[in-house]
Design a protein around this motif. Structure first.
Motif, PDB file in Angstrom:
ATOM      1  N   LYS A 173       2.548  -7.847  -6.060  1.00 42.95           N
ATOM      2  CA  LYS A 173       1.237  -6.965  -5.892  1.00 42.95           C
ATOM      3  C   LYS A 173       3.060  -5.827  -5.261  1.00 42.95           C
ATOM      4  O   LYS A 173       3.220  -4.603  -6.318  1.00 42.95           O
ATOM      5  CB  LYS A 173       0.553  -6.794  -5.269  1.00 42.95           C
ATOM      6  CG  LYS A 173      -0.532  -5.728  -5.738  1.00 42.95           C
ATOM      7  CD  LYS A 173      -1.079  -5.504  -4.178  1.00 42.95           C
ATOM      8  CE  LYS A 173      -2.774  -4.725  -4.625  1.00 42.95           C
ATOM      9  NZ  LYS A 173      -2.555  -3.457  -4.108  1.00 42.95           N
ATOM     10  N   CYS A 174       2.954  -6.035  -4.675  1.00 40.48           N
ATOM     11  CA  CYS A 174       4.432  -5.404  -3.460  1.00 40.48           C
ATOM     12  C   CYS A 174       5.802  -4.461  -5.056  1.00 40.48           C
ATOM     13  O   CYS A 174       5.985  -3.129  -4.593  1.00 40.48           O
ATOM     14  CB  CYS A 174       4.512  -5.196  -2.310  1.00 40.48           C
ATOM     15  SG  CYS A 174       5.534  -4.217  -1.633  1.00 40.48           S
ATOM     16  N   GLU A 199       4.461  -2.146  -7.427  1.00 43.73           N
ATOM     17  CA  GLU A 199       4.373  -1.401  -7.492  1.00 43.73           C
ATOM     18  C   GLU A 199       5.114  -0.328  -7.757  1.00 43.73           C
ATOM     19  O   GLU A 199       5.698   1.158  -7.539  1.00 43.73           O
ATOM     20  CB  GLU A 199       3.275  -0.987  -6.159  1.00 43.73           C
ATOM     21  CG  GLU A 199       1.837  -1.231  -6.399  1.00 43.73           C
ATOM     22  CD  GLU A 199       0.584  -0.893  -7.313  1.00 43.73           C
ATOM     23  OE1 GLU A 199       1.125   0.572  -7.579  1.00 43.73           O
ATOM     24  OE2 GLU A 199       0.131  -1.788  -7.457  1.00 43.73           O
ATOM     25  N   GLU A 234       2.496   1.667  -3.066  1.00 46.70           N
ATOM     26  CA  GLU A 234       1.236   2.496  -4.638  1.00 46.70           C
ATOM     27  C   GLU A 234       0.933   3.478  -4.323  1.00 46.70           C
ATOM     28  O   GLU A 234       0.739   4.305  -5.479  1.00 46.70           O
ATOM     29  CB  GLU A 234       0.274   0.916  -4.178  1.00 46.70           C
ATOM     30  CG  GLU A 234      -0.685   1.390  -5.537  1.00 46.70           C
ATOM     31  CD  GLU A 234      -2.129   0.619  -5.191  1.00 46.70           C
ATOM     32  OE1 GLU A 234      -3.528   0.691  -6.017  1.00 46.70           O
ATOM     33  OE2 GLU A 234      -2.000  -0.756  -4.182  1.00 46.70           O
ATOM     34  N   ASN A 235       0.393   3.910  -2.855  1.00 48.16           N
ATOM     35  CA  ASN A 235       0.125   5.466  -2.515  1.00 48.16           C
ATOM     36  C   ASN A 235       1.195   6.303  -2.509  1.00 48.16           C
ATOM     37  O   ASN A 235       1.291   7.663  -2.469  1.00 48.16           O
ATOM     38  CB  ASN A 235      -0.343   4.923  -1.441  1.00 48.16           C
ATOM     39  CG  ASN A 235      -1.909   4.809  -1.545  1.00 48.16           C
ATOM     40  OD1 ASN A 235      -2.239   4.460  -2.434  1.00 48.16           O
ATOM     41  ND2 ASN A 235      -2.444   4.377  -0.005  1.00 48.16           N
ATOM     42  N   ARG A 236       2.460   5.608  -2.937  1.00 43.58           N
ATOM     43  CA  ARG A 236       3.488   6.440  -3.337  1.00 43.58           C
ATOM     44  C   ARG A 236       3.626   7.219  -1.916  1.00 43.58           C
ATOM     45  O   ARG A 236       4.364   8.517  -1.927  1.00 43.58           O
ATOM     46  CB  ARG A 236       3.582   7.702  -4.332  1.00 43.58           C
ATOM     47  CG  ARG A 236       3.281   6.786  -5.589  1.00 43.58           C
ATOM     48  CD  ARG A 236       3.120   7.834  -6.972  1.00 43.58           C
ATOM     49  NE  ARG A 236       2.497   7.076  -7.933  1.00 43.58           N
ATOM     50  CZ  ARG A 236       2.978   8.101  -9.415  1.00 43.58           C
ATOM     51  NH1 ARG A 236       3.783   9.201  -9.193  1.00 43.58           N
ATOM     52  NH2 ARG A 236       2.584   7.231 -10.440  1.00 43.58           N
ATOM     53  N   CYS A 261       0.430  -0.783  -0.302  1.00 39.48           N
ATOM     54  CA  CYS A 261      -0.269   0.258  -0.361  1.00 39.48           C
ATOM     55  C   CYS A 261       1.029   1.479   0.172  1.00 39.48           C
ATOM     56  O   CYS A 261       0.744   2.663  -0.129  1.00 39.48           O
ATOM     57  CB  CYS A 261      -1.472   0.121   1.309  1.00 39.48           C
ATOM     58  SG  CYS A 261      -1.860  -1.123   1.423  1.00 39.48           S
ATOM     59  N   ARG A 276       6.794   0.081 -11.503  1.00 38.23           N
ATOM     60  CA  ARG A 276       5.701   0.881 -12.187  1.00 38.23           C
ATOM     61  C   ARG A 276       5.934   2.309 -11.934  1.00 38.23           C
ATOM     62  O   ARG A 276       5.884   3.492 -12.933  1.00 38.23           O
ATOM     63  CB  ARG A 276       4.162   0.458 -11.629  1.00 38.23           C
ATOM     64  CG  ARG A 276       2.990   1.405 -11.905  1.00 38.23           C
ATOM     65  CD  ARG A 276       1.875   1.510 -11.973  1.00 38.23           C
ATOM     66  NE  ARG A 276       1.813   1.625 -10.578  1.00 38.23           N
ATOM     67  CZ  ARG A 276       1.398   2.571 -10.094  1.00 38.23           C
ATOM     68  NH1 ARG A 276       0.832   3.548 -10.473  1.00 38.23           N
ATOM     69  NH2 ARG A 276       1.265   2.546  -8.558  1.00 38.23           N
ATOM     70  N   ARG A 277       6.622   2.398 -10.505  1.00 32.57           N
ATOM     71  CA  ARG A 277       6.736   4.057 -10.352  1.00 32.57           C
ATOM     72  C   ARG A 277       7.942   4.022 -10.637  1.00 32.57           C
ATOM     73  O   ARG A 277       8.320   5.720 -11.186  1.00 32.57           O
ATOM     74  CB  ARG A 277       6.822   4.141  -8.614  1.00 32.57           C
ATOM     75  CG  ARG A 277       5.436   4.059  -7.829  1.00 32.57           C
ATOM     76  CD  ARG A 277       5.140   4.580  -6.482  1.00 32.57           C
ATOM     77  NE  ARG A 277       5.815   5.014  -5.568  1.00 32.57           N
ATOM     78  CZ  ARG A 277       6.729   5.075  -4.101  1.00 32.57           C
ATOM     79  NH1 ARG A 277       6.713   4.415  -4.034  1.00 32.57           N
ATOM     80  NH2 ARG A 277       7.707   5.420  -3.590  1.00 32.57           N
TER      81      ARG A 277
END
Length: 431
Positions: free
Chosen positions: A361-362, A365, A324-326, A321, A368-369
């Motif tokens: 998933k972790c 993210e 994902e939320n940077r 999380c 992706r960033r």
């Protein structure tokens, strides 16, 4: 207790014996029952926490075979155990005893000046601790009543226990319940701030205060200013995690077939991670204090990964999380070892699909960033350096082979959230 008699049978036997005891004898037997409940593992507790138990208690109240003081003494212990074991049983909610308590709360609240405050507090605490669902009609009464108890500032042991139970009950009010800010915000801020200055709460009480507030954050994002900038959640949560890591005996029971009974420090640590899970799921702002908090989560994962799967899973959820939320920079994730940890774990021989899904998933993210240059508009050199560090780490761990080896699993759709991995080739593109 004979060896042949299990704990559930012993509890039921003691409950029947209460019908023929004086008040003082009842108290003694209930203290014995509470000791048995406290020693139960999850399986034993679920078999004990039944509709029959609560309906039997209600019948004894109706027939005046047990005092209300004895009932509260027993039920508060059972309720605390239920919350700490995060049991999802609905037995009490369906019982005649629950209906009795709800009606008593409404009637007592209506009395105003003649109200028996202690009775109302006991009823509210037992109802919240034992039930998985609080009626909207009772919500404002319960929140107001329990916060009044939680605001007590005396540091003697008796008051601390009263405050702890009240806050534990408040922390169990469902996330889905719409609790109006005017019912709680000033009070919970006062409780947390006073503890930060005077350290008057127990560790469980302090965690429970934050859990109650974080449950409200789930549907009220305007609380972000209060949570982080005014009350400094990340700073305090970091301190609590670091203290608990040192207290937990991670190797306890190593070599046994199964460790059923968790110690209190493990239960407290799991509760903190539940609180962090809500925080990182909704938090969207970068904050320097969050870096230290994620670093502590990494430490918890490293300590728990071989011994407590529930805790290590919560850690991965929090890191996913946060990525994902940077909440933190990729450079920080590298520095605190989050990326290294996930790369190491994904190649473990015993990682099943559920945990693999969490880890991917972790990591997804994070990658992706790295691809998104918008985060580094004026820092292209830094962005390239960070990508190179991750690439070198992946090359060192042989991670490309790991991903290729997973392709047939992904194509067969063996993961429960298949859509998460539709673009798995982009793992390579991101680097």
């Amino acid at each position: 207790m004979t060896k042949e008699m299990d704990v559930t049978e012993k509890i039921i036997e003691l409950l029947h014996e209460l019908e023929h005891c004086t008040d003082s004898e009842q108290k003694q037997k209930i203290e014995e029952m509470n000791e048995i409940v406290d020693g139960m593992d999850e399986e034993e507790f679920e078999s004990f926490f039944t509709l029959k138990l609560f309906n039997k208690t209600d019948k004894m109240i109706e027939e005046e075979k047990i005092s209300m003081e004895s009932v509260f003494l027993l039920l508060k212990s059972v309720g605390q155990h239920k919350v700490l074991m995060h049991s999802q049983s609905y037995a009490f909610h369906s019982s005649s005893l629950n209906k009795r308590f709800e009606q008593m709360i409404i009637e007592e609240e209506k009395k105003k000046e003649e109200r028996n405050e202690k009775l109302l507090i006991d009823l509210c605490e037992c109802t919240v601790l034992l039930s998985n669902e609080i009626s909207s009609e009772l919500l404002s009464i319960i929140v107001t009543c329990l916060l009044k108890v939680a605001l007590k500032k005396d540091e003697n042991e008796e008051t601390q226990k009263e405050v702890e139970i009240a806050l534990l009950a408040l922390s169990y009010i469902e996330i889905c319940k719409s609790v109006k800010q005017e019912w709680y915000l000033n009070e919970i801020k006062e409780i947390i701030k006073y503890h930060q200055e005077h350290h008057n709460l127990t560790h469980l009480a302090y965690q429970s205060a934050w859990q109650f507030l974080m449950n409200r954050f789930h549907f009220n994002k305007s609380l972000d200013e209060v949570i982080e900038n005014e009350l400094h959640f990340s700073r305090d949560a970091t301190k609590e995690l670091e203290a608990l890591i040192k207290c937990v005996d991670w190797k306890r029971g190593k070599g046994e077939e199964k460790r059923k009974k968790k110690n209190k420090e493990e239960l407290f640590l799991f509760r903190w991670l539940q609180t962090l899970g809500i925080f990182f799921f909704h938090w969207r702002l970068r904050n320097e204090e969050c870096v230290g908090l994620i670093s502590s989560v990494v430490q918890v994962f490293r300590a728990s990964k071989d011994d407590n799967r529930e805790i290590s899973d919560k850690c991965i959820f929090c890191m996913g999380c946060a990525a994902e939320n940077r909440v933190v920079e990729n450079e920080d994730l590298l520095k605190i070892g989050a990326v290294d940890l996930i790369l190491e774990e994904m190649q473990g021989p015993t990682l099943d699909n559920y945990f693999l899904e969490r880890h991917m998933k972790c990591l997804f993210e994070d990658f992706r960033r790295l691809k998104n240059a918008e985060d580094y508009k004026n820092e292209e050199v830094k962005r390239k350096a960070t990508k190179r560090k991750v690439f070198d780490k992946m090359e060192e761990e042989g991670f490309e082979d790991c991903i290729i080896g997973l392709c047939h699993y992904i194509c067969l759709g063996e993961f429960r959230y298949f859509s998460l991995f539709e673009n798995y080739p982009e793992y390579f593109v991101y680097l």
